[in-house]
Design a protein around this motif. Structure first.
Motif: not given
Length: 692
Positions: A238-260
């Motif tokens: 349900l928490i994931g569904k709430i996130l998806q209801d809240k945002f249509d697009c999620i962009f991440i800059d410099e993704y290789p440095d993001a924790n997996n």
């Protein structure tokens, strides 16, 4: 080649053509609601494309709800200044904390997993290719590591000290029994952990904005935040569904440095497939950190992501661009792209000229990590002479080296480095770990916010952190008092740990659980040594010159090689703790080390080379006796290994930092290596042999 033009035998990008650009492909992906990864080399303008993407959505899809995640507050401010406040622009930690902070009841149910211990599991002989000696060694090392974690949690939970860990000789007699006994203790302790957390008020749970989790007050640090978020999305769809209801697009800059864990949450744990578009911007060739995401090719192959290549290079000269293209292993070939100048005109190819030159020399009998100090010193002397020849007195080059040893003295942290290098083969990794646990990292960041080397102080950050420490500033007198405290710490000529203790006394920092655990482990180690008569006898003989197994074995009839190795490690550990907490190690060395890490010196290690361009770069192609890397594999076509891959990536990151001129130095030790390296570097200069 479409409308690209041929200029003096070289292909050059014409940005005015009708060729479909990476940005066009992004627009198509947004129209199709298809997640994508923009793959672009250093200097390709990935962050600029991210800004364009946000502007495009603002104009063409104004109703879309967007979040843009980047890695620094500086980048957040830069993107906000371009796109305004219409979208959520945030660091990953700020974003995740803002989203999950209201789910404290849910967090309370998974919080124990941040501290929960894994059971000791023994690998069978087949895992070690039938080598029983290696199995015994590795399994006892794993047992000791697991036992240390158990002892640390026992102290944190119950303020009790664990018994001394069993030595290898005893453990080898019946490893299964020792493992079983330890696992029984771990299961009891894990149950106690869960019980203590359940008894606490879930309303206490919060992000503490430090590097560490705190069990007693139910707060979590940077890594704990990522862990908690991953656990929540995995357990509660349900928490994931709430996130998806809240945002249509999620962009991440410099993704290789993001924790997996971040990427896995977005690509694997959101419940409604293809509802939220994920856009990743970065370069997998720059994935040089072990805890980063690195490559997302598996998601491209699996169809979760569309790969979009950005071939522009706005940073490097034509010569540097062509050279770094040889280092990529993913098929992406960059092309020189021209920036618009202040007068409105574009750069020309003549303005993007530079050089790539190798300086090399022969060195027979190249030493390794186990060679004598004299051999190593002689080798480094020859290498330094080659560096001077390559620079020829020019001081406008930044020197990029693999290790920190030769840099430490000049950068003002020679004693600190020596303390760690005497104990560890790869000291920097351990320096960062120990300094963080002891909270020197926290203190430096606080001091840097108060008094940065460049730019303006971040008083808001300072006040926010001090408020969390319980230090209120309500009057001019309070401000004066805080100023005096900071000035005393920053200008301290005292020992490092003495200064840290003073910062605690001033209430600039609160002691963390991790620091208390660290000190308890140190004290327990000292107590164990004091009760070990055999160790005291061994140490006396060892320090008197009987420092090999063959020299000392006659004094210890039952001594085996493994016993010798363990005694030797204990001696190094005892010296390490003594020197680290000695007043001879000044706090200024700690500050100098962190400033060096922030690139405030003419020297940079290759692991710190990600960032903006540097006009002229000299790369020292030497491993400095570090076996993890091997530059020879980069030039030889016969090598194909994991070591080659990580060396190539590190080498690429270092080279792609250069804007105009790129020089290299290398001491080669065979005709075969000379042939490989001179074929790889078109422009090379052979320098006389400096040995002796």
């Amino acid at each position: 080649m479409g409308n690209t033009s041929l200029y003096q035998g070289r292909f050059v990008v014409d940005l005015g053509t009708g060729i479909m650009t990476a940005f066009d492909e992004i627009k198509d992906s947004i129209g199709d609601n298809k997640s994508f990864v923009l793959q672009g080399g250093a200097g390709s303008g990935k962050t600029e494309t991210l800004k364009q993407t946000l502007e495009f959505i603002s104009n063409d899809y104004p109703d879309k709800k967007i979040v843009c995640i980047t890695h620094t507050n500086l980048a957040v401010d830069e993107i906000k200044s371009r796109v305004g406040g219409h979208y959520t622009v945030s660091t990953i930690h700020s974003f995740l904390n803002g989203f999950i902070k209201d789910y404290k009841k849910n967090m309370h149910k998974v919080f124990h997993k941040l501290f929960q211990l894994d059971l000791m599991e023994r690998q069978e002989l087949e895992y070690y290719n039938g080598d029983e000696i290696i199995q015994k060694k590795k399994e006892h090392e794993k047992y000791k590591k697991t036992y240390r974690k158990y002892a640390s949690l026992l102290f944190t939970l119950e303020n009790k000290r664990a018994d001394k860990v069993e030595g290898k000789k005893l453990y080898d007699q019946d490893p299964q029994s020792y493992n079983s006994a330890l696992n029984d203790k771990i299961e009891v302790l894990n149950a106690e952990l869960l019980k203590q957390i359940q008894e606490k008020d879930y309303n206490q749970i919060q992000y503490n904005e430090t590097m560490f989790n705190n069990l007693h007050d139910l707060t979590f640090g940077h890594d704990g935040l990522l862990g908690i978020a991953s656990l929540l999305f995995e357990k509660y769809s349900l928490i994931g569904k709430i996130l998806q209801d809240k945002f249509d697009c999620i962009f991440i800059d410099e993704y290789p440095d993001a924790n997996n864990k971040n990427i896995d949450i977005l690509l694997s744990k959101l419940p409604i497939k293809d509802k939220t578009l994920i856009g990743l911007f970065g370069d997998s060739m720059q994935a040089i950190y072990d805890d980063g995401m690195g490559d997302v090719e598996e998601y491209v192959i699996g169809g979760e992501l569309r790969r979009i290549d950005k071939k522009d290079n706005y940073r490097c000269s034509e010569q540097v661009t062509n050279f770094v293209n040889k280092l990529r292993n993913d098929g992406l070939i960059q092309e020189v792209a021209f920036k618009k100048k202040e007068d409105g005109t574009k750069e020309t190819i003549d303005e993007r000229q530079g050089s790539v030159v190798l300086y090399y020399s022969f060195y027979d009998d190249k030493p390794n990590a186990y060679s004598s100090k004299e051999k190593k010193d002689e080798y480094i002397k020859a290498l330094d002479a080659l560096i001077l020849e390559a620079l020829k007195g020019q001081d406008n080059f930044k020197q990029l080296k693999l290790t920190n040893k030769s840099i430490a003295h000049d950068a003002g942290f020679g004693k600190l480095y020596g303390i760690f290098s005497d104990r560890y083969v790869e000291p920097i990794e351990y320096m960062n770990r120990h300094l963080a646990r002891l909270q020197f990292t926290d203190l430096f960041e606080l001091c840097l916010a108060y008094k940065p080397w460049t730019g303006s102080p971040n008083y808001n950050l300072v006040l926010s952190k001090l408020k969390k420490q319980g230090l209120s500033i309500k009057s001019i007198s309070d401000k004066k008092d805080v100023k005096e405290k900071f000035d005393r710490i920053i200008n301290s000529d005292e020992g490092a740990f003495q200064t840290l203790s003073e910062a605690f006394n001033f209430n600039l920092l609160n002691k963390s659980e991790r620091q208390s655990e660290y000190l308890e482990q140190r004290d327990r180690f000292f107590d164990e040594l004091r009760t070990n008569d055999s160790f005291e006898k061994f140490k006396t003989l060892y320090l008197d010159g009987k420092n090999t197994f063959n020299r000392i074995k006659d004094d210890f009839p039952d001594l085996e090689q493994d016993d010798f190795n363990e005694f030797q490690r204990d001696i190094k550990k005892e010296i390490f703790y003594h020197d680290l907490f000695s007043d001879d190690l000044k706090f200024k060395e700690i500050m100098n080390y962190f400033h060096y890490q922030n690139e405030d010196s003419p020297y940079i290690t290759m692991h710190k080379t990600k960032g903006s361009g540097i006009e002229n770069v000299l790369v020292v192609l030497d491993e400095y006796f570090w076996s993890k890397y091997d530059f020879k594999t980069v030039f030889s076509k016969g090598h194909n290994s994991e070591k080659k891959k990580i060396t190539e990536q590190l080498f690429y990151v270092a080279c792609s930092r250069a804007k105009t001129n790129l020089r290299f130095v290398r001491l080669v030790s065979s005709e075969e290596e000379e042939q490989d390296i001179t074929l790889f570097f078109e422009n090379n200069i052979k320098v006389k042999n400096y040995k002796g």
